[in-house]
Design a protein around this motif. Structure first.
Motif, mmCIF file in Angstrom:
data_model
loop_
_atom_site.group_PDB
_atom_site.id
_atom_site.type_symbol
_atom_site.label_atom_id
_atom_site.label_comp_id
_atom_site.label_asym_id
_atom_site.label_seq_id
_atom_site.Cartn_x
_atom_site.Cartn_y
_atom_site.Cartn_z
ATOM 1 N N ALA A 66 72.199 22.826 -38.548
ATOM 2 C CA ALA A 66 72.351 24.144 -38.206
ATOM 3 C C ALA A 66 72.040 25.082 -39.200
ATOM 4 C CB ALA A 66 73.992 24.200 -37.966
ATOM 5 N N VAL A 67 72.263 24.864 -40.565
ATOM 6 C CA VAL A 67 71.898 25.856 -41.561
ATOM 7 C C VAL A 67 70.498 25.871 -41.468
ATOM 8 C CG1 VAL A 67 72.034 26.179 -43.823
ATOM 9 C CG2 VAL A 67 73.935 25.621 -42.788
ATOM 10 N N GLY A 68 69.772 24.895 -41.398
ATOM 11 C CA GLY A 68 68.321 24.971 -41.701
ATOM 12 C C GLY A 68 67.547 25.258 -40.682
ATOM 13 N N GLY A 139 66.039 26.392 -51.573
ATOM 14 C CA GLY A 139 65.058 27.561 -50.989
ATOM 15 C C GLY A 139 65.842 28.547 -50.528
ATOM 16 N N LEU A 140 67.263 28.784 -49.981
ATOM 17 C CA LEU A 140 67.959 29.702 -49.321
ATOM 18 C C LEU A 140 68.131 30.645 -50.806
ATOM 19 C CD1 LEU A 140 70.364 28.028 -46.941
ATOM 20 C CD2 LEU A 140 67.952 29.157 -46.716
ATOM 21 N N PHE A 141 68.562 30.162 -51.649
ATOM 22 C CA PHE A 141 68.803 30.946 -52.908
ATOM 23 C C PHE A 141 67.716 31.687 -53.469
ATOM 24 C CE2 PHE A 141 73.158 28.504 -53.646
ATOM 25 C CZ PHE A 141 73.802 29.657 -53.530
ATOM 26 N N ALA A 142 66.548 31.121 -53.239
ATOM 27 C CA ALA A 142 65.481 32.045 -53.673
ATOM 28 C C ALA A 142 64.926 33.056 -52.967
ATOM 29 C CB ALA A 142 64.120 31.004 -53.437
ATOM 30 N N GLN A 143 65.597 33.200 -51.519
ATOM 31 C CA GLN A 143 65.341 34.383 -50.813
ATOM 32 C C GLN A 143 66.368 35.463 -51.380
ATOM 33 O OE1 GLN A 143 62.836 33.937 -48.594
ATOM 34 N NE2 GLN A 143 62.798 31.965 -49.578
ATOM 35 N N HIS A 149 72.418 33.257 -49.003
ATOM 36 C CA HIS A 149 73.208 32.740 -50.100
ATOM 37 C C HIS A 149 74.526 31.807 -49.697
ATOM 38 C CE1 HIS A 149 70.761 35.347 -52.638
ATOM 39 N NE2 HIS A 149 69.794 34.760 -51.963
ATOM 40 N N MET A 150 75.118 32.644 -48.919
ATOM 41 C CA MET A 150 76.444 32.084 -48.429
ATOM 42 C C MET A 150 76.329 30.864 -47.565
ATOM 43 S SD MET A 150 79.156 34.122 -45.695
ATOM 44 C CE MET A 150 77.834 33.677 -44.132
ATOM 45 N N LEU A 151 75.342 30.648 -46.956
ATOM 46 C CA LEU A 151 75.178 29.501 -46.040
ATOM 47 C C LEU A 151 74.922 28.450 -47.161
ATOM 48 C CD1 LEU A 151 73.242 30.648 -42.872
ATOM 49 C CD2 LEU A 151 75.569 29.922 -43.148
ATOM 50 N N ALA A 152 73.849 28.591 -47.888
ATOM 51 C CA ALA A 152 73.477 27.601 -49.102
ATOM 52 C C ALA A 152 74.784 27.124 -49.891
ATOM 53 C CB ALA A 152 72.464 28.204 -49.856
ATOM 54 N N THR A 153 75.697 28.301 -50.028
ATOM 55 C CA THR A 153 76.902 27.894 -50.986
ATOM 56 C C THR A 153 77.864 26.900 -50.024
ATOM 57 O OG1 THR A 153 76.767 29.892 -51.997
ATOM 58 C CG2 THR A 153 78.938 28.907 -52.216
ATOM 59 N N VAL A 187 70.198 25.854 -60.326
ATOM 60 C CA VAL A 187 68.976 26.512 -60.968
ATOM 61 C C VAL A 187 68.344 27.550 -60.200
ATOM 62 C CG1 VAL A 187 66.822 25.784 -61.705
ATOM 63 C CG2 VAL A 187 68.401 24.141 -62.216
ATOM 64 N N SER A 188 68.159 27.429 -58.761
ATOM 65 C CA SER A 188 67.625 28.480 -57.954
ATOM 66 C C SER A 188 68.420 29.714 -58.028
ATOM 67 C CB SER A 188 67.444 28.024 -56.502
ATOM 68 O OG SER A 188 67.076 28.945 -55.813
ATOM 69 N N ALA A 189 69.781 29.744 -58.011
ATOM 70 C CA ALA A 189 70.806 30.760 -58.114
ATOM 71 C C ALA A 189 70.462 31.302 -59.361
ATOM 72 C CB ALA A 189 72.043 30.510 -57.891
ATOM 73 N N LEU A 190 70.566 30.852 -60.508
ATOM 74 C CA LEU A 190 70.369 31.271 -61.816
ATOM 75 C C LEU A 190 68.948 31.916 -62.143
ATOM 76 C CD1 LEU A 190 71.846 28.608 -64.053
ATOM 77 C CD2 LEU A 190 72.746 30.766 -63.526
ATOM 78 N N THR A 191 67.913 31.220 -61.339
ATOM 79 C CA THR A 191 66.669 31.786 -61.498
ATOM 80 C C THR A 191 66.260 33.153 -60.692
ATOM 81 O OG1 THR A 191 65.770 29.596 -62.133
ATOM 82 C CG2 THR A 191 64.131 31.275 -61.638
ATOM 83 N N PHE A 192 66.716 33.123 -59.447
ATOM 84 C CA PHE A 192 66.092 34.040 -58.456
ATOM 85 C C PHE A 192 67.035 35.352 -58.100
ATOM 86 C CE2 PHE A 192 63.538 30.057 -57.564
ATOM 87 C CZ PHE A 192 62.395 30.721 -57.710
#
Length: 394
Positions: A66-68, A139-143, A149-153, A187-192
């Motif tokens: 669903a998320v993907g 990948g979602l946090f890189a957007q 971001h909410m869905l990724a969390t 890592v993605s959340a911290l980077t992007f």
């Protein structure tokens, strides 16, 4: 509710929580919740626990899809679609594996070798699902879209809570899955991400470290409880004097012996001749020691599938659930009687004893334990009437 009442409730709640936590800590080795060495019985039992994650695996697979698919529709990213397809396939493989594993356990406990194969299968499918979660959430946090971001969390926390709840029985696998799923997202959340995302990334890392301790704690408590139950079950089925199985083993064996199929099954019954003489001449301590020596010889002589049972006093039963030929039972009985009749050193003087021995052999396809026991016991009684020896039941 008044402030005093709320205070009493709070104190009671914290008191109960403290007692629960202290009880959990008291069951673990002091100062450590490290992963313990596992006996083969404990290992196979813990691996069997992996077969009961059908619903969480199904829910997680649907969530990944669903998320993907939502993210792919919004972004049109081939990477997101690939991670989603991987997750869907891994989830389907996991659900299929769980179903097969449960079906196998329905046929009886798995062997040690089978348990290792099942664990490898669960490890592969679990890590594949974790890889999908890790890649998709990273990948979602890189957007820049906060909705993604909410869905990724939700995806990361949902998967990690399921791991802690279901596969902590294999802690190394659980920790690996947690790392694979959560670390890329952090890592993605911290980077992007912006400041809120960086805070979330730090929270991910803190929660990840805490989850390791939770997995180890849950595993240690569960392993200790399972091991204790196994020890209690073993004691309930074991004769205290000789270490052989007791009468309870016969009652349980009646449910499966010999299990049908090809080949033959045999039941042997025997007792010691003149055992009362040993007790009268050297004392009951010598008689007990003699029974222990007989049991030691049985342990050394029996095959892997054979079961030795002390039914009481100086009476013993041996179950052979699987033989290729009926002549094997006769050869077994002759060698065993010869071995058991060798002198026993109970002190200054070697003690020789005889045996009254009867046995019954039937084809495994229609053999039943109770009639075979009666026939073998009657043959043993006939052998005793003529002064001991060996007799096969008709």
């Amino acid at each position: 509710m008044t402030s005093d009442a709320r205070g009493r409730v709070d104190r009671l709640s914290f008191g109960l929580l403290g007692r629960v936590l202290r009880k959990g800590r008291s069951r673990l080795p002091h100062g450590s919740i490290a992963i313990r060495p596992e006996s083969s019985g404990l290992y196979t039992t813990l691996v069997a626990g992996l077969a009961f994650s059908m619903i969480p695996s199904s829910i997680m697979g649907l969530t990944i899809l669903a998320v993907g698919l939502y993210a792919h529709a919004a972004l049109g990213s081939l990477t997101i679609l690939t991670a989603t397809c991987l997750g869907g396939l891994a989830s389907a493989a996991k659900v299929t594996l769980v179903g097969l594993h449960r079906r196998r356990l329905g046929q009886g406990a798995a062997t040690l070798e089978e348990a290792r194969v099942w664990e490898l299968g669960h490890g592969a499918t679990t890590c594949a699902m974790a890889s999908s979660v890790g890649a998709l959430s990273a990948g979602l946090f890189a957007q820049s879209d906060a909705t993604l971001h909410m869905l990724a969390t939700g995806l990361v926390f949902g998967y990690c809570s399921g791991v802690a709840a279901r596969i902590f029985l294999r802690p190394k696998l659980a920790i690996a899955a947690l790392l694979i799923a959560a670390f890329p997202a952090a890592v993605s959340a911290l980077t992007f991400g912006g400041t809120p995302d960086r805070i979330l990334g730090v929270i991910f890392l803190f929660f990840l470290g805490g989850s390791f301790e939770s997995v180890r704690h849950l595993y240690a408590v569960s392993a200790e409880e399972i091991e204790l139950r196994m020890k209690m079950a073993h004691l309930a089925r074991t004769d205290a004097l000789t270490g052989l199985s007791n009468r309870l083993a016969i009652q349980e064996a009646a449910l499966w012996f010999p299990g049908g199929g090809e080949g033959f099954a045999a039941v042997h019954c025997f007792d010691l001749d003149d055992f009362k003489t040993v007790n009268d001449r050297w004392g009951h301590a010598a008689g007990d020691e003699l029974l222990r020596r007989v049991a030691d010889r049985l342990h050394a002589f029996l095959g892997e599938r054979d079961i030795a049972i002390r039914t009481g006093g100086d009476e013993f039963v041996i179950l052979q659930p699987r033989l290729d030929h009926p002549e094997q039972a006769e050869a077994f009985a002759m060698r065993l009687v010869e071995f058991l009749c060798e002198p026993y050193d109970l002190g200054d003087t070697p003690v020789r004893i005889g045996f009254s021995y009867g046995y019954r052999v039937d084809p495994a396809a229609w053999a039943e334990l109770e009639p075979m026991l009666r026939a073998a016991d009657a043959a043993s009684y006939r052998a005793k009437q003529r002064g001991g020896g060996l007799e096969r039941a008709a």
